[in-house]
Design a protein around this motif. Structure first.
Motif, PDB file in Angstrom:
ATOM      1  N   THR A 184      40.098  34.853  36.033  1.00  0.00           N
ATOM      2  CA  THR A 184      40.710  35.995  36.710  1.00  0.00           C
ATOM      3  C   THR A 184      41.299  36.979  35.711  1.00  0.00           C
ATOM      4  O   THR A 184      41.218  38.199  35.893  1.00  0.00           O
ATOM      5  CB  THR A 184      41.806  35.505  37.675  1.00  0.00           C
ATOM      6  OG1 THR A 184      41.233  34.602  38.630  1.00  0.00           O
ATOM      7  CG2 THR A 184      42.440  36.666  38.413  1.00  0.00           C
ATOM      8  N   ALA A 185      41.883  36.465  34.628  1.00  0.00           N
ATOM      9  CA  ALA A 185      42.458  37.343  33.609  1.00  0.00           C
ATOM     10  C   ALA A 185      41.396  38.067  32.796  1.00  0.00           C
ATOM     11  O   ALA A 185      41.649  39.155  32.263  1.00  0.00           O
ATOM     12  CB  ALA A 185      43.363  36.544  32.677  1.00  0.00           C
ATOM     13  N   SER A 186      40.200  37.490  32.722  1.00  0.00           N
ATOM     14  CA  SER A 186      39.143  38.099  31.900  1.00  0.00           C
ATOM     15  C   SER A 186      38.411  39.234  32.599  1.00  0.00           C
ATOM     16  O   SER A 186      37.775  40.060  31.937  1.00  0.00           O
ATOM     17  CB  SER A 186      38.124  37.032  31.479  1.00  0.00           C
ATOM     18  OG  SER A 186      37.495  36.471  32.623  1.00  0.00           O
ATOM     19  N   GLY A 187      38.462  39.312  33.909  1.00  0.00           N
ATOM     20  CA  GLY A 187      37.745  40.357  34.629  1.00  0.00           C
ATOM     21  C   GLY A 187      38.079  40.344  36.107  1.00  0.00           C
ATOM     22  O   GLY A 187      38.728  39.419  36.610  1.00  0.00           O
ATOM     23  N   GLY A 188      37.653  41.404  36.802  1.00  0.00           N
ATOM     24  CA  GLY A 188      37.920  41.513  38.223  1.00  0.00           C
ATOM     25  C   GLY A 188      37.124  40.516  39.038  1.00  0.00           C
ATOM     26  O   GLY A 188      36.179  39.871  38.559  1.00  0.00           O
TER      27      GLY A 188
END
Length: 308
Positions: free
Chosen positions: A71-75
């Motif tokens: 989740t932190a790496s992309g939408g």
């Protein structure tokens, strides 16, 4: 000897034959095109509204199936191209979280009794205001209507003081009683107006057949008033399930519902999306399921009285 015959006068028909006059006029091409375009525009608008409403729900659901690192790496939309990263591990972690599971059951124990009590008490009071004659009926109903304009925030502190004296502050019964008290004016007003539209002859015939008021209420009024009762139950359940203001004030850590627990999780940790996302989706999907389960009765209750 010649015989002359009078000339026949041509008589123009005043009216067309009945078979021709009664034939329906064919719609013009422009009219059909206009109706088709109108229906297409309405359908396109409804599709756009549905997409706008469903997109956040779909995004929350996909986020609840992703890990915190993903989740932190992309939408959430990146998971559409890589569905292998989706799993139900977050829901397993949610079930293992004692605070979230307890908050979920607290929400159920608050919402279900608050909805049931409001529907039962309001139905009884609405029938009395609509079809029973007793002293002070009209002034009491005007008082109920007047309570609709009283803001809920005015009664928070006085009721909190009263609950503290009664030992109900910080308990689930205290939260339920507050929701019941502030849900009854609207519920009584809604059901009374619906019950009052029932034909008087129907109730008089039931009384002439020997039916008691309780029997008329349970066997006749409740089945006929099912759409309005279902609409009221949906409104009350959604209001109580999604409430956070009353729970913040009247519930303690052991009786707080899911909305307060989610807010507490955000304030304490802030980055535990692997717990917050499935918890938020669970809090959202239950009212949606309840609404679609009673959708037919809800539409009938909303449209009741609009067509005579």
């Amino acid at each position: 000897m010649t015989v002359t015959t009078p000339d026949r006068q041509a008589v123009a028909p005043d009216k067309e034959p009945a078979s021709i006059a009664s034939a329906p006029a064919r719609p013009r091409p422009k009219g059909r095109i206009g109706r088709w375009l109108g229906n297409s525009l309405v359908q396109a608008f409804l599709v756009i509204v549905a997409l706008v409403w469903i997109t956040p729900l779909a995004g929350l659901f996909l986020s609840s199936l992703r890990s915190a690192q993903e989740t932190a790496s992309g939408g959430w939309w990146t998971s559409l191209s890589s569905p292998a990263e989706l799993s139900f591990d977050n829901y397993s972690a949610l079930l293992a979280n004692a605070g979230m599971t307890q908050a979920f059951w607290n929400t159920v124990m608050i919402s279900v009794p608050a909805t049931f009590l409001v529907v039962v008490i309001a139905a009884l009071a609405a029938y009395a205001f609509a079809w029973l004659d007793f002293p002070g009926r009209d002034p009491l109903f005007l008082l109920v209507v007047a309570l609709l304009v009283v803001p809920m925030q005015i009664g928070l502190l006085p009721v909190a003081k009263l609950f503290g004296q009664l030992g109900l502050f910080g308990t689930i019964p205290g939260v339920v009683l507050f929701h019941v008290a502030y849900g009854l004016p609207f519920a009584i007003f809604l059901l009374r107006n619906y019950f009052a539209e029932m034909p008087r002859e129907m109730l008089e015939a039931a009384r002439m057949d020997g039916g008691t008021e309780w029997r008329i209420f349970t066997r006749l009024v409740l089945p006929v008033g099912r759409p309005a009762i279902a609409s009221l139950a949906i409104f009350q359940f959604l209001w109580v399930w999604n409430d956070m203001l009353v729970a913040l004030l009247f519930a303690d850590s052991a009786s707080q519902p899911l909305t307060v627990e989610l807010q507490s999780q955000i304030r304490q940790f802030g980055s535990n999306i692997d717990v917050l996302a499935p918890g938020a989706f669970l809090s959202l999907i239950v009212p949606v399921v309840v609404f679609f389960a009673f959708q037919r009765h809800f539409v009938q209750g909303v449209m009741a009285g609009s067509v005579k």
